[in-house]
Design a protein around this motif. Structure first.
Motif, mmCIF file in Angstrom:
data_model
loop_
_atom_site.group_PDB
_atom_site.id
_atom_site.type_symbol
_atom_site.label_atom_id
_atom_site.label_comp_id
_atom_site.label_asym_id
_atom_site.label_seq_id
_atom_site.Cartn_x
_atom_site.Cartn_y
_atom_site.Cartn_z
ATOM 1 N N GLN A 1 18.206 35.723 43.914
ATOM 2 C CA GLN A 1 18.278 36.233 45.745
ATOM 3 C C GLN A 1 17.930 36.354 46.590
ATOM 4 O OE1 GLN A 1 14.416 33.354 45.104
ATOM 5 N NE2 GLN A 1 16.139 31.131 46.253
ATOM 6 N N GLU A 2 17.464 37.192 46.938
ATOM 7 C CA GLU A 2 17.934 37.030 48.633
ATOM 8 C C GLU A 2 18.113 36.463 49.923
ATOM 9 O OE1 GLU A 2 18.490 40.651 52.378
ATOM 10 O OE2 GLU A 2 17.177 40.951 50.509
ATOM 11 N N LEU A 3 19.483 35.918 50.115
ATOM 12 C CA LEU A 3 19.644 34.305 51.355
ATOM 13 C C LEU A 3 19.267 35.246 53.175
ATOM 14 C CD1 LEU A 3 22.036 32.253 50.323
ATOM 15 C CD2 LEU A 3 19.045 31.277 50.195
ATOM 16 N N LYS A 4 18.330 34.800 53.794
ATOM 17 C CA LYS A 4 18.649 35.690 55.036
ATOM 18 C C LYS A 4 18.943 34.677 56.230
ATOM 19 C CE LYS A 4 14.981 38.886 53.619
ATOM 20 N NZ LYS A 4 13.771 39.431 54.065
ATOM 21 N N ASP A 5 18.531 33.282 55.905
ATOM 22 C CA ASP A 5 18.489 31.842 57.030
ATOM 23 C C ASP A 5 19.662 31.395 56.952
ATOM 24 O OD1 ASP A 5 19.024 29.654 57.502
ATOM 25 O OD2 ASP A 5 17.255 29.058 57.400
ATOM 26 N N TRP A 6 20.934 31.353 57.457
ATOM 27 C CA TRP A 6 22.232 31.664 57.225
ATOM 28 C C TRP A 6 22.491 30.375 57.796
ATOM 29 C CZ3 TRP A 6 26.516 33.959 57.590
ATOM 30 C CH2 TRP A 6 27.425 33.433 57.960
ATOM 31 N N LYS A 7 21.704 29.549 58.135
ATOM 32 C CA LYS A 7 21.714 27.810 57.619
ATOM 33 C C LYS A 7 22.141 27.404 55.628
ATOM 34 C CE LYS A 7 19.892 23.158 57.651
ATOM 35 N NZ LYS A 7 18.484 22.697 58.043
ATOM 36 N N ASP A 8 21.051 28.673 55.000
ATOM 37 C CA ASP A 8 21.280 28.473 53.900
ATOM 38 C C ASP A 8 22.419 29.217 53.130
ATOM 39 O OD1 ASP A 8 18.626 26.965 53.623
ATOM 40 O OD2 ASP A 8 17.658 29.082 53.251
ATOM 41 N N ILE A 9 22.953 29.933 53.341
ATOM 42 C CA ILE A 9 23.743 30.603 53.525
ATOM 43 C C ILE A 9 24.829 30.422 53.483
ATOM 44 C CG2 ILE A 9 25.454 33.172 53.684
ATOM 45 C CD1 ILE A 9 23.080 33.982 54.819
ATOM 46 N N GLU A 10 25.466 28.666 54.102
ATOM 47 C CA GLU A 10 26.687 28.294 54.616
ATOM 48 C C GLU A 10 26.262 26.504 53.779
ATOM 49 O OE1 GLU A 10 28.340 28.141 59.133
ATOM 50 O OE2 GLU A 10 26.113 28.066 59.207
ATOM 51 N N ASP A 11 25.344 26.406 53.565
ATOM 52 C CA ASP A 11 24.478 25.187 52.461
ATOM 53 C C ASP A 11 25.928 25.703 50.882
ATOM 54 O OD1 ASP A 11 23.609 22.767 51.355
ATOM 55 O OD2 ASP A 11 21.799 22.865 52.041
ATOM 56 N N PRO A 12 26.422 24.472 50.322
ATOM 57 C CA PRO A 12 27.277 24.531 49.837
ATOM 58 C C PRO A 12 25.939 23.991 48.578
ATOM 59 C CG PRO A 12 28.112 22.515 50.594
ATOM 60 C CD PRO A 12 27.362 23.525 51.521
ATOM 61 N N ASN A 13 25.223 23.617 48.946
ATOM 62 C CA ASN A 13 24.077 23.451 47.493
ATOM 63 C C ASN A 13 24.081 24.938 47.153
ATOM 64 O OD1 ASN A 13 24.226 20.800 47.791
ATOM 65 N ND2 ASN A 13 23.151 20.534 49.410
ATOM 66 N N PHE A 14 23.813 25.918 47.752
ATOM 67 C CA PHE A 14 23.227 27.436 47.590
ATOM 68 C C PHE A 14 24.525 28.079 46.988
ATOM 69 C CE2 PHE A 14 20.096 25.552 49.871
ATOM 70 C CZ PHE A 14 18.644 26.499 50.232
ATOM 71 N N VAL A 15 24.239 28.397 45.188
ATOM 72 C CA VAL A 15 25.841 28.756 45.436
ATOM 73 C C VAL A 15 25.552 30.703 45.679
ATOM 74 C CG1 VAL A 15 26.684 29.688 43.058
ATOM 75 C CG2 VAL A 15 26.155 27.825 43.207
ATOM 76 N N LYS A 16 26.796 31.128 45.717
ATOM 77 C CA LYS A 16 26.089 32.404 46.258
ATOM 78 C C LYS A 16 27.233 33.301 44.959
ATOM 79 C CE LYS A 16 27.308 30.140 49.593
ATOM 80 N NZ LYS A 16 26.646 28.971 50.047
ATOM 81 N N VAL A 17 26.161 34.866 45.574
ATOM 82 C CA VAL A 17 26.590 35.736 44.157
ATOM 83 C C VAL A 17 27.357 37.352 44.378
ATOM 84 C CG1 VAL A 17 25.248 36.590 43.197
ATOM 85 C CG2 VAL A 17 26.869 36.857 42.311
ATOM 86 N N ALA A 18 28.870 37.545 44.759
ATOM 87 C CA ALA A 18 29.072 38.549 45.172
ATOM 88 C C ALA A 18 28.160 40.035 44.169
ATOM 89 C CB ALA A 18 29.930 39.024 45.576
ATOM 90 N N VAL A 19 28.233 40.970 43.966
ATOM 91 C CA VAL A 19 28.017 42.078 42.782
ATOM 92 C C VAL A 19 28.431 43.644 43.213
ATOM 93 C CG1 VAL A 19 25.952 40.793 42.353
ATOM 94 C CG2 VAL A 19 25.333 42.403 44.209
ATOM 95 N N ASP A 20 29.100 44.761 42.356
ATOM 96 C CA ASP A 20 28.641 45.634 42.819
ATOM 97 C C ASP A 20 27.461 46.257 42.666
ATOM 98 O OD1 ASP A 20 27.858 45.817 40.210
ATOM 99 O OD2 ASP A 20 30.218 46.103 39.381
ATOM 100 N N ARG A 21 28.032 47.873 42.496
ATOM 101 C CA ARG A 21 27.282 48.819 42.822
ATOM 102 C C ARG A 21 25.672 48.634 41.675
ATOM 103 N NH1 ARG A 21 29.580 53.826 45.916
ATOM 104 N NH2 ARG A 21 30.508 53.028 47.663
#
Length: 245
Positions: free
Chosen positions: A130-150
Motif C-alpha cells: 500500500q502507498e505510504l504518504k506520511d514521511w514519518k512512516d516512510i522513515e520508520d524501520p518498522n514499515f518495510v518498504k518495497v521498490a517495484v518495476d513497471r
C-alpha cells in the motif's frame, strides 16, 4: 485450484512478546486474525500454525483449526512450509500474518487473481503493498518498504527509505509491504529448503530470500488494510481503528 490460508503464529515476538494473545476489543489478536481470514470466504480452508500450546488452545477452544509445528523455524514461511509438506492437493498457499486482525476480502481476491491465466502461470509468489504518504512512516524501520518495476515485480525490500530521494524534485511513490503472501506450493517448499540469505539476515525481511534466489514477487497495490500489530502502540492504534469503524 485448491487455495488455503495458513496463519503462522509464535508467542515470543521480539518487539511485543505475547502479542498474539493481546486482547483487542474483547478478542485476542490471533483469534481476530483467524476469524477475519475465515470470513473473507476466499479460502478452501484456514488454519493457524504455531509452536505455542497457548495459541493452539486459543484457536481450537473457539472451534477453529490449528496445527502444532514440530520444528524450530526462523520465519513464518518456514513454519507454514512444514505444514503443507504433506498437503499434496494444495496448489496455492496464502500466508496471513498472525498480527493482521483486519484481513479483508477485496485485497485477497486481487492477490489470488494474479495466478490466473497464461501470465499467471509464471507467477510463483505474490504479495500486497500500500502507498505510504506520511514521511514519518516512510522513515520508520518498522514499515518495510518495497521498490517495484513497471510491471509491479519487486526489485528490493528494505526497512530503510527506498528509493532514497537524492533529487527532491522527483515525484516518488513509496510503498509499504504488507506481510500477506501467496505462494505456489512448490515455491514455498523451495524457499524453506534454501538457507537464510545474506540480505535477508541483514534486513530481517524474509522475502529478500526469494529475490536472492532469483524469484521476484508480483506485487499487488491495495487500499488501507488496517493495522499490523508489531508494538504496544500498534495495539492502541488498532483499538482506535475499531472504534472508528
Amino acid at each position: 485450484m485448491k487455495t488455503i490460508a495458513l496463519i503462522p503464529a509464535r508467542y515470543a515476538a521480539s518487539r511485543f512478546p505475547g502479542k498474539m494473545m493481546a486482547v483487542l476489543a474483547g478478542k485476542t489478536v490471533i483469534w481476530r486474525t483467524y476469524e477475519s481470514a475465515l470470513q473473507t470466504g476466499v479460502f478452501d480452508e484456514v488454519m493457524v500454525v504455531t509452536d505455542s500450546d497457548i495459541i493452539y488452545n486459543e484457536i481450537v477452544s473457539h472451534g477453529g483449526k490449528a496445527i502444532m509445528s514440530k520444528r524450530e523455524h526462523e520465519s513464518g514461511s518456514d513454519r507454514i512450509a512444514e505444514a503443507v509438506e504433506n498437503m499434496l492437493d494444495v496448489e496455492i498457499v496464502v500466508n496471513v500474518q498472525g498480527d493482521t486482525p483486519f484481513t479483508q476480502k477485496g485485497p485477497l481476491e486481487k492477490l489470488l487473481k494474479v495466478f490466473e491465466g497464461e501470465e499467471g502461470k509464471k507467477v510463483q509468489v505474490a504479495s500486497l503493498m500500500q502507498e505510504l504518504k506520511d514521511w514519518k512512516d516512510i522513515e520508520d524501520p518498522n514499515f518495510v518498504k518495497v521498490a517495484v518495476d513497471r510491471n509491479f515485480n519487486s526489485l528490493f525490500f528494505s526497512r530503510s527509505v527506498i528509493p532514497y530521494p537524492r533529487d527532491k524534485a522527483v515525484n516518488t511513490t513509496y510503498y509499504e509491504h504488507i506481510g500477506i503472501y501467496a505462494f505456489r506450493r512448490e515455491a514455498l517448499l523451495l524457499f524453506t529448503k534454501t538457507p537464510m540469505t545474506p540480505l535477508e539476515a541483514a534486513e530481517k525481511v524474509e522475502c529478500l530470500r526469494y529475490l536472492e534466489m532469483g524469484i521476484p514477487l508480483k506485487m499487488v497495490v491495495t487500499d488501507y488494510m488496517g493495522v499490523e500489530i508489531d508494538t504496544p502502540e500498534d495495539l492502541e492504534r488498532a483499538s482506535r481503528y475499531l472504534e472508528e469503524k
